[in-house]
Design a protein around this motif. Structure first.
Motif: not given
Length: 96
Positions: A21, A26, A13
């Motif tokens: 998250y 996601l 990420l």
């Protein structure tokens, strides 16, 4: 395909600043100038989803697009989700 560990997801990420998250998926929210631009991006994303055979959960209200990605068969986030997130980022970036 196996789900990624939370640690791996968090590291990945770092390259996806628009995504978070939580709830085993996601998530991202994109704002466009108007409904037409949002719907145009959604259409382009839909073609990419079909090409990858991977489909998001998404919601559109006027100029806002909210997307959640997870791999249901793996019961979590996999490499497929990051591949689609990358494609979505490229599509949205072109719109801006």
């Amino acid at each position: 395909m196996s789900p990624l560990s939370e640690e791996t997801i968090e590291k990945k990420l770092l390259h996806f600043p628009d995504w978070e998250y939580y709830d085993n998926a996601l998530h991202a929210e994109f704002e466009f100038d108007n409904f037409k631009d949002c719907f145009s991006a959604m259409s382009r994303i839909a073609f990419e989803c079909e090409a990858q055979n991977h489909h998001p959960e998404w919601k559109n209200v006027y100029n806002m697009l909210t997307i959640s990605l997870s791999t249901h068969s793996a019961k979590g986030v996999t490499e497929k989700d990051f591949k689609l997130a990358e494609a979505i980022e490229a599509i949205v970036e072109v719109q801006e």
